[in-house]
Design a protein around this motif. Structure first.
Motif, PDB file in Angstrom:
ATOM      1  N   ASN A 186       0.818  -1.211   0.000  1.00 35.91           N
ATOM      2  CA  ASN A 186       0.000   0.000   0.000  1.00 35.91           C
ATOM      3  C   ASN A 186       0.856   1.267   0.000  1.00 35.91           C
ATOM      4  O   ASN A 186       0.419   2.315  -0.478  1.00 35.91           O
ATOM      5  N   GLU A 187       2.060   1.177   0.543  1.00 37.24           N
ATOM      6  CA  GLU A 187       2.963   2.331   0.497  1.00 37.24           C
ATOM      7  C   GLU A 187       3.423   2.591  -0.933  1.00 37.24           C
ATOM      8  O   GLU A 187       3.472   3.747  -1.378  1.00 37.24           O
ATOM      9  N   THR A 188       3.750   1.523  -1.639  1.00 37.06           N
ATOM     10  CA  THR A 188       4.133   1.672  -3.041  1.00 37.06           C
ATOM     11  C   THR A 188       2.988   2.266  -3.848  1.00 37.06           C
ATOM     12  O   THR A 188       3.182   3.164  -4.676  1.00 37.06           O
ATOM     13  N   ALA A 189       1.775   1.783  -3.598  1.00 39.19           N
ATOM     14  CA  ALA A 189       0.597   2.277  -4.313  1.00 39.19           C
ATOM     15  C   ALA A 189       0.352   3.749  -4.012  1.00 39.19           C
ATOM     16  O   ALA A 189       0.042   4.539  -4.916  1.00 39.19           O
ATOM     17  N   ALA A 190       0.503   4.150  -2.750  1.00 39.70           N
ATOM     18  CA  ALA A 190       0.290   5.553  -2.373  1.00 39.70           C
ATOM     19  C   ALA A 190       1.331   6.454  -3.017  1.00 39.70           C
ATOM     20  O   ALA A 190       1.021   7.581  -3.437  1.00 39.70           O
ATOM     21  N   TYR A 191       2.563   5.981  -3.103  1.00 43.92           N
ATOM     22  CA  TYR A 191       3.618   6.749  -3.781  1.00 43.92           C
ATOM     23  C   TYR A 191       3.246   6.976  -5.241  1.00 43.92           C
ATOM     24  O   TYR A 191       3.325   8.104  -5.762  1.00 43.92           O
ATOM     25  N   LEU A 192       2.821   5.921  -5.915  1.00 42.03           N
ATOM     26  CA  LEU A 192       2.474   6.033  -7.330  1.00 42.03           C
ATOM     27  C   LEU A 192       1.232   6.883  -7.547  1.00 42.03           C
ATOM     28  O   LEU A 192       1.086   7.526  -8.598  1.00 42.03           O
ATOM     29  N   LEU A 193       0.326   6.914  -6.574  1.00 45.11           N
ATOM     30  CA  LEU A 193      -0.854   7.767  -6.682  1.00 45.11           C
ATOM     31  C   LEU A 193      -0.457   9.233  -6.842  1.00 45.11           C
ATOM     32  O   LEU A 193      -1.113   9.989  -7.564  1.00 45.11           O
ATOM     33  N   MET A 194       0.596   9.637  -6.150  1.00 45.20           N
ATOM     34  CA  MET A 194       1.044  11.026  -6.248  1.00 45.20           C
ATOM     35  C   MET A 194       1.820  11.294  -7.528  1.00 45.20           C
ATOM     36  O   MET A 194       1.773  12.394  -8.084  1.00 45.20           O
ATOM     37  N   ILE A 195       2.535  10.278  -8.027  1.00 46.74           N
ATOM     38  CA  ILE A 195       3.423  10.463  -9.170  1.00 46.74           C
ATOM     39  C   ILE A 195       2.696  10.340 -10.508  1.00 46.74           C
ATOM     40  O   ILE A 195       2.950  11.114 -11.448  1.00 46.74           O
ATOM     41  N   LEU A 196       1.805   9.381 -10.635  1.00 47.16           N
ATOM     42  CA  LEU A 196       1.214   9.070 -11.938  1.00 47.16           C
ATOM     43  C   LEU A 196       0.448  10.230 -12.574  1.00 47.16           C
ATOM     44  O   LEU A 196       0.549  10.424 -13.800  1.00 47.16           O
ATOM     45  N   PRO A 197      -0.334  11.028 -11.825  1.00 48.74           N
ATOM     46  CA  PRO A 197      -0.988  12.172 -12.486  1.00 48.74           C
ATOM     47  C   PRO A 197       0.017  13.150 -13.086  1.00 48.74           C
ATOM     48  O   PRO A 197      -0.213  13.697 -14.172  1.00 48.74           O
ATOM     49  N   ILE A 198       1.142  13.348 -12.397  1.00 50.75           N
ATOM     50  CA  ILE A 198       2.179  14.254 -12.889  1.00 50.75           C
ATOM     51  C   ILE A 198       2.827  13.678 -14.145  1.00 50.75           C
ATOM     52  O   ILE A 198       3.022  14.379 -15.148  1.00 50.75           O
ATOM     53  N   ALA A 199       3.152  12.375 -14.091  1.00 46.96           N
ATOM     54  CA  ALA A 199       3.753  11.716 -15.248  1.00 46.96           C
ATOM     55  C   ALA A 199       2.795  11.743 -16.437  1.00 46.96           C
ATOM     56  O   ALA A 199       3.214  11.959 -17.588  1.00 46.96           O
ATOM     57  N   PHE A 200       1.514  11.547 -16.182  1.00 43.60           N
ATOM     58  CA  PHE A 200       0.515  11.557 -17.247  1.00 43.60           C
ATOM     59  C   PHE A 200       0.455  12.921 -17.926  1.00 43.60           C
ATOM     60  O   PHE A 200       0.380  13.010 -19.153  1.00 43.60           O
ATOM     61  N   HIS A 201       0.505  13.973 -17.133  1.00 44.80           N
ATOM     62  CA  HIS A 201       0.438  15.334 -17.673  1.00 44.80           C
ATOM     63  C   HIS A 201       1.652  15.632 -18.557  1.00 44.80           C
ATOM     64  O   HIS A 201       1.519  16.216 -19.631  1.00 44.80           O
ATOM     65  N   PHE A 202       2.820  15.204 -18.110  1.00 43.02           N
ATOM     66  CA  PHE A 202       4.024  15.373 -18.923  1.00 43.02           C
ATOM     67  C   PHE A 202       3.939  14.540 -20.205  1.00 43.02           C
ATOM     68  O   PHE A 202       4.237  15.023 -21.296  1.00 43.02           O
ATOM     69  N   ALA A 203       3.552  13.267 -20.059  1.00 43.42           N
ATOM     70  CA  ALA A 203       3.533  12.348 -21.195  1.00 43.42           C
ATOM     71  C   ALA A 203       2.516  12.766 -22.253  1.00 43.42           C
ATOM     72  O   ALA A 203       2.711  12.522 -23.450  1.00 43.42           O
ATOM     73  N   LEU A 204       1.459  13.411 -21.826  1.00 49.06           N
ATOM     74  CA  LEU A 204       0.395  13.807 -22.749  1.00 49.06           C
ATOM     75  C   LEU A 204       0.789  15.008 -23.602  1.00 49.06           C
ATOM     76  O   LEU A 204       0.076  15.380 -24.528  1.00 49.06           O
ATOM     77  N   GLY A 205       1.926  15.619 -23.272  1.00 44.09           N
ATOM     78  CA  GLY A 205       2.387  16.763 -24.045  1.00 44.09           C
ATOM     79  C   GLY A 205       1.769  18.077 -23.615  1.00 44.09           C
ATOM     80  O   GLY A 205       1.826  19.064 -24.365  1.00 44.09           O
ATOM     81  N   GLN A 206       1.227  18.116 -22.401  1.00 43.27           N
ATOM     82  CA  GLN A 206       0.601  19.329 -21.902  1.00 43.27           C
ATOM     83  C   GLN A 206       1.634  20.370 -21.453  1.00 43.27           C
ATOM     84  O   GLN A 206       1.299  21.541 -21.295  1.00 43.27           O
ATOM     85  N   VAL A 207       2.868  19.915 -21.217  1.00 48.74           N
ATOM     86  CA  VAL A 207       3.937  20.816 -20.767  1.00 48.74           C
ATOM     87  C   VAL A 207       4.892  21.020 -21.928  1.00 48.74           C
ATOM     88  O   VAL A 207       5.718  20.160 -22.242  1.00 48.74           O
ATOM     89  N   ARG A 208       4.824  22.159 -22.549  1.00 47.02           N
ATOM     90  CA  ARG A 208       5.588  22.413 -23.770  1.00 47.02           C
ATOM     91  C   ARG A 208       7.007  22.901 -23.479  1.00 47.02           C
ATOM     92  O   ARG A 208       7.817  23.041 -24.402  1.00 47.02           O
ATOM     93  N   SER A 209       7.310  23.165 -22.227  1.00 50.61           N
ATOM     94  CA  SER A 209       8.634  23.686 -21.891  1.00 50.61           C
ATOM     95  C   SER A 209       9.662  22.591 -21.639  1.00 50.61           C
ATOM     96  O   SER A 209      10.807  22.881 -21.368  1.00 50.61           O
ATOM     97  N   ILE A 210       9.261  21.323 -21.714  1.00 53.10           N
ATOM     98  CA  ILE A 210      10.232  20.242 -21.555  1.00 53.10           C
ATOM     99  C   ILE A 210      10.636  19.730 -22.929  1.00 53.10           C
ATOM    100  O   ILE A 210       9.953  19.956 -23.925  1.00 53.10           O
ATOM    101  N   THR A 211      11.745  19.028 -22.969  1.00 53.32           N
ATOM    102  CA  THR A 211      12.243  18.508 -24.234  1.00 53.32           C
ATOM    103  C   THR A 211      11.512  17.222 -24.624  1.00 53.32           C
ATOM    104  O   THR A 211      10.805  16.620 -23.809  1.00 53.32           O
ATOM    105  N   LYS A 212      11.728  16.780 -25.870  1.00 50.30           N
ATOM    106  CA  LYS A 212      11.103  15.549 -26.325  1.00 50.30           C
ATOM    107  C   LYS A 212      11.619  14.346 -25.532  1.00 50.30           C
ATOM    108  O   LYS A 212      10.872  13.404 -25.247  1.00 50.30           O
ATOM    109  N   SER A 213      12.896  14.376 -25.186  1.00 50.39           N
ATOM    110  CA  SER A 213      13.463  13.271 -24.414  1.00 50.39           C
ATOM    111  C   SER A 213      12.861  13.218 -23.010  1.00 50.39           C
ATOM    112  O   SER A 213      12.601  12.133 -22.479  1.00 50.39           O
ATOM    113  N   GLN A 214      12.628  14.386 -22.421  1.00 49.47           N
ATOM    114  CA  GLN A 214      11.993  14.411 -21.104  1.00 49.47           C
ATOM    115  C   GLN A 214      10.563  13.884 -21.175  1.00 49.47           C
ATOM    116  O   GLN A 214      10.110  13.165 -20.279  1.00 49.47           O
ATOM    117  N   ARG A 215       9.863  14.246 -22.231  1.00 46.35           N
ATOM    118  CA  ARG A 215       8.498  13.733 -22.406  1.00 46.35           C
ATOM    119  C   ARG A 215       8.520  12.217 -22.589  1.00 46.35           C
ATOM    120  O   ARG A 215       7.661  11.503 -22.053  1.00 46.35           O
TER     121      ARG A 215
END
Length: 451
Positions: A186-215
């Motif tokens: 459950n600790e691992t799951a709680a950690y990922l709960l906080m991270i995955l929305p952020i990763a999703f936002h980056f991966a979706l291309g919503q943040v244009r100030s990062i590089t393609k490699s970062q995405r």
């Protein structure tokens, strides 16, 4: 390449009007040491629940020594200070003061961590970059979890010296769950709960100030993290990640996705619970993995083995409620719950705590502490989202708030705040949000248009 990006103090992005803008990562060169230190902790935080918190304590001492208490004496941080005093007072009069004093370590250092983070992070570029580092760091957790699943040798153990508190088996548990670097699934799951929305936002291309490699890296982190979240077998996290998906879809104004997801979830719920409630759904149920169905059904079905976790929680919550009724103001002392239960000859059925974050605070330091805790965090999120600078974060302010809220919602069914790395991540998010929203002196000069 990554090293260059971490060390850099500027990067560019195209704003909504199509103009190139230059954002300063550090508003003041005198904070360069603290900023680099904070980035290093963000990257390596997950590898140790002992050394990384100690590194943040040293950073807090450095900030206070160099700049004084007044540097971090913002309204929210002063509120943390008064809440800390109340918790110290309830510790002095606790059922067992020594145990309660240990419980303070789960709160007070992290209030200071939030204050220090809010002092260091001052610009949208810093905030975005810091969140990307947290996503990058998460690949250590998810990658190790995938390795455990591939090896599936629970009789092998990762060297304990690195974590200092528990062994890490290199395979599935007896009930087919993966825990990665953390002491519990459950600790691992709680950690990922906080991270995955952020990763999703980056991966979706919503943040244009990062590089393609970062995405691309964020996309890999999202895929690996999602797989490990499923492998943790945390029903609480499964439900909450769906809530997070709905929140993000509403933010993106993807109404068809929200409708489609709602229909899909209704069909799944019908297949899992329909037969139990006399509503049919056998055809859908037959198409779903048996382990998945049993895991969810056990939440309400006393005939299944895993229902014991639900029954044990209800038992602990009932006792916690009775303790709050007896000492609603001062509580019984942080982490004194099992000691009080033993003294009153109450059977907690092996549970070491309340399995509810909010009940734990109310039992430990009284209702005033609970109201202060929820109020400060709620105010932090509200002020941050309503701040004028939030729109300059390319949606990251909202997404960070979603991650923090999902973690707090997980506290309704479990108590994982005692894991130092989870507390660090939560207050990193809250401190970064508030630091960006509350910093004023140099904001007019934060951007320089490139002609």
């Amino acid at each position: 390449m990554l090293t260059t990006q971490w060390a850099a103090h500027t990067f560019t992005f195209i704003n909504e009007k199509g103009k190139w803008m230059l954002w300063k990562l550090t508003e003041d060169n005198e904070l360069r040491l603290e900023w680099n230190w904070l980035q290093s902790v963000a990257i390596f935080m997950v590898i140790s629940n002992v050394f990384m918190p100690f590194a943040m304590v040293l950073l807090a001492v450095l900030v206070v020594f160099r700049y004084g208490w007044q540097a971090i004496a913002t309204p929210v941080n002063r509120a943390y200070f008064w809440l800390s005093l109340w918790m110290i007072f309830t510790t002095v009069i606790a059922f067992n003061p020594a145990t309660a004093a240990g419980g303070l370590a789960n709160f007070l250092p992290y209030f200071l961590l939030a204050a220090v983070t809010s002092f260091i992070i001052r610009t949208p570029a810093q905030f975005i970059h810091f969140l990307w580092l947290l996503v990058f760091s998460s690949m250590l957790v998810s990658g190790f979890g995938i390795l455990q699943a591939i090896l599936d040798r629970p009789d092998w153990f990762f060297p304990k010296v690195i974590f200092d508190s528990y062994k890490i088996p290199m395979g599935f548990s007896a009930d087919r769950r993966i825990q990665s670097f953390f002491g519990h699934f459950n600790e691992t799951a709680a950690y990922l709960l906080m991270i995955l929305p952020i990763a999703f936002h980056f991966a979706l291309g919503q943040v244009r100030s990062i590089t393609k490699s970062q995405r691309a890296i964020a996309t890999v982190a999202l895929a690996l993290g999602t797989a490990v979240l499923i492998l943790t077998g945390s029903r609480n996290a499964w439900g909450l990640v769906i809530i997070g998906m709905i929140a993000l879809a509403l933010y993106y104004r993807q109404w068809k996705f929200v409708l489609g997801l709602g229909i899909f979830l209704f069909i799944i719920a019908w297949g899992v619970f329909g037969q139990k409630l006399g509503l049919g759904g056998e055809v859908v149920r037959s198409l779903l993995p048996e382990g998945f169905v049993n895991r969810l059904s056990s939440t309400i079905d006393p005939k299944l083995v895993d229902y014991a976790s639900t029954a044990d929680r209800l038992n602990a919550w009932q006792f916690a409620g009775s303790l709050i009724a007896k000492h609603p103001i001062q509580g019984w002392g942080l982490r004194n719950f099992p000691l009080v239960a033993k003294a009153m000859d109450f059977d907690l059925r092996g549970l070491p705590h309340e399995h509810n974050l909010f009940l734990a605070i109310a039992v430990g330091s009284g209702i005033p502490a609970l109201l202060g805790f929820v109020g400060i965090i709620g105010w932090t999120i509200w002020v941050s989202l309503k701040s004028a600078i939030a729109k300059n974060t390319e949606g990251m302010m909202f997404v960070a708030a979603v991650g923090a809220i999902l973690f707090l919602l997980s506290g309704w069914l479990d108590l994982v705040l005692y894991e130092p790395r989870l507390s660090m991540l939560l207050w990193f998010l809250l401190g970064g949000m508030y630091g960006l929203a509350s910093y004023r002196p140099h904001q007019p000069d934060q951007t320089d248009e490139i002609k």
